[in-house]
Design a protein around this motif. Structure first.
Motif, mmCIF file in Angstrom:
data_model
loop_
_atom_site.group_PDB
_atom_site.id
_atom_site.type_symbol
_atom_site.label_atom_id
_atom_site.label_comp_id
_atom_site.label_asym_id
_atom_site.label_seq_id
_atom_site.Cartn_x
_atom_site.Cartn_y
_atom_site.Cartn_z
ATOM 1 N N ASP A 150 0.803 -1.228 0.000
ATOM 2 C CA ASP A 150 0.000 0.000 0.000
ATOM 3 C C ASP A 150 0.837 1.282 0.000
ATOM 4 N N VAL A 151 2.151 1.173 -0.173
ATOM 5 C CA VAL A 151 2.977 2.374 -0.203
ATOM 6 C C VAL A 151 2.540 3.240 -1.392
ATOM 7 N N ILE A 152 2.478 4.543 -1.172
ATOM 8 C CA ILE A 152 2.104 5.478 -2.229
ATOM 9 C C ILE A 152 3.374 5.864 -2.972
ATOM 10 N N LYS A 153 3.369 5.658 -4.287
ATOM 11 C CA LYS A 153 4.534 5.936 -5.123
ATOM 12 C C LYS A 153 4.183 7.112 -6.035
ATOM 13 N N ALA A 154 4.798 8.273 -5.757
ATOM 14 C CA ALA A 154 4.455 9.481 -6.499
ATOM 15 C C ALA A 154 5.655 9.998 -7.275
ATOM 16 N N GLY A 155 5.444 10.228 -8.554
ATOM 17 C CA GLY A 155 6.448 10.863 -9.385
ATOM 18 C C GLY A 155 6.129 12.337 -9.546
ATOM 19 N N LEU A 156 7.154 13.124 -9.790
ATOM 20 C CA LEU A 156 7.006 14.555 -10.067
ATOM 21 C C LEU A 156 7.690 14.805 -11.407
ATOM 22 N N SER A 157 6.972 15.425 -12.348
ATOM 23 C CA SER A 157 7.538 15.601 -13.687
ATOM 24 C C SER A 157 7.168 16.961 -14.256
ATOM 25 N N PHE A 158 8.131 17.590 -14.921
ATOM 26 C CA PHE A 158 7.862 18.837 -15.631
ATOM 27 C C PHE A 158 7.064 18.581 -16.908
ATOM 28 N N PHE A 159 7.030 17.329 -17.368
ATOM 29 C CA PHE A 159 6.443 16.992 -18.663
ATOM 30 C C PHE A 159 5.283 16.020 -18.486
ATOM 31 N N GLU A 160 4.399 16.004 -19.486
ATOM 32 C CA GLU A 160 3.230 15.132 -19.445
ATOM 33 C C GLU A 160 3.611 13.698 -19.826
ATOM 34 N N ALA A 161 2.653 12.788 -19.647
ATOM 35 C CA ALA A 161 2.878 11.354 -19.881
ATOM 36 C C ALA A 161 3.087 11.031 -21.351
ATOM 37 N N GLU A 162 3.950 10.059 -21.585
ATOM 38 C CA GLU A 162 4.060 9.421 -22.893
ATOM 39 C C GLU A 162 2.902 8.426 -22.976
ATOM 40 N N SER A 163 2.491 8.060 -24.179
ATOM 41 C CA SER A 163 1.387 7.103 -24.276
ATOM 42 C C SER A 163 1.803 5.719 -23.786
ATOM 43 N N ARG A 164 3.058 5.321 -24.090
ATOM 44 C CA ARG A 164 3.485 3.973 -23.699
ATOM 45 C C ARG A 164 5.005 3.870 -23.730
ATOM 46 N N ILE A 165 5.556 3.184 -22.737
ATOM 47 C CA ILE A 165 6.973 2.817 -22.736
ATOM 48 C C ILE A 165 7.021 1.383 -23.244
ATOM 49 N N ASP A 166 7.754 1.156 -24.323
ATOM 50 C CA ASP A 166 7.710 -0.138 -25.012
ATOM 51 C C ASP A 166 8.390 -1.286 -24.285
ATOM 52 N N ASP A 167 9.438 -1.001 -23.531
ATOM 53 C CA ASP A 167 10.227 -2.108 -22.988
ATOM 54 C C ASP A 167 10.149 -2.224 -21.460
ATOM 55 N N THR A 168 8.937 -2.129 -20.925
ATOM 56 C CA THR A 168 8.781 -2.383 -19.491
ATOM 57 C C THR A 168 8.879 -3.884 -19.247
ATOM 58 N N ASP A 169 9.207 -4.257 -18.011
ATOM 59 C CA ASP A 169 9.273 -5.686 -17.683
ATOM 60 C C ASP A 169 8.654 -5.934 -16.307
ATOM 61 N N GLU A 170 8.671 -7.186 -15.873
ATOM 62 C CA GLU A 170 7.996 -7.570 -14.620
ATOM 63 C C GLU A 170 8.640 -6.962 -13.384
ATOM 64 N N PHE A 171 9.870 -6.443 -13.499
ATOM 65 C CA PHE A 171 10.544 -5.842 -12.348
ATOM 66 C C PHE A 171 10.207 -4.359 -12.191
#
Length: 189
Positions: free
Chosen positions: A152-173
């Motif tokens: 249940d840990v809250i994982k928050a990112g902070l970014s100057f830029f908006e989201a990309e539609s998809r990162i192609d090479d994500t994995d199970e880790f």
């Protein structure tokens, strides 16, 4: 796009940001962050920003969370470069910081905190996608650390830029974010 491609693109995008532009976006990120409906937090884990890399400054968010969560303990990491693991230290007015070989300010020593005690993590990133996947600096330190945290840990990112539609090479880790806050909006995953 791949993580490697996104790393290159977003490093260049950050390098192109001017001082006044960064200051304005920092203010907008804080305003958006303040709209989150968060539970009471006891332990906040945060990165200390590398201004030379033009990372989003975590100090305004830290101060806001300390104000809204009296008694909040702020925790910062120290990375072991041999195995890319992290030790987590309480960060307060007595903490002595030194620059690591990666030019990251880290605590020399102090009181350590278990990953299982942490309620929220401000996670560093270069880019993220609409599914909450992030592109970090490529060492895998945060994914290993987040795997040790409570579910249940809250994982928050902070970014100057908006989201990309998809990162192609994500994995199970890869561990996705709970939120990412930009100057324009709060993404919830």
């Amino acid at each position: 796009m791949t993580k490697k491609e996104l790393r290159n693109i977003y490093r260049q995008k950050r390098a192109g940001l001017g001082e006044a532009e960064i200051e304005k976006m920092q203010d907008l990120i804080l305003i958006c962050f303040q709209q989150l409906s968060l539970p009471f937090l006891h332990y906040l884990h945060t990165y200390l920003p590398m201004h030379v890399q033009k990372e989003v400054d975590t100090y305004p968010v830290m101060e806001f969370l300390k104000f809204s969560n009296p008694g909040l303990h702020v925790v910062v990491p120290k990375t072991d470069p041999e195995n890319n693991s992290m030790i987590h230290y309480i960060y307060d007015e007595h903490t002595v910081l030194t620059k690591s070989r990666y030019n990251i300010m880290e605590p020399e020593t102090g009181l350590t905190v278990s990953a299982g005690d942490i309620d929220m993590v401000l996670v560093p990133l270069l880019a993220f996608d609409e599914q909450g996947n992030r592109v970090g600096y490529g060492k895998g330190c945060y994914d290993r650390f987040l795997a040790q945290c409570r579910k249940d840990v809250i994982k928050a990112g902070l970014s100057f830029f908006e989201a990309e539609s998809r990162i192609d090479d994500t994995d199970e880790f890869d561990i996705p974010l709970t939120y990412c806050i930009t100057p324009q909006k709060v993404y919830e995953f």
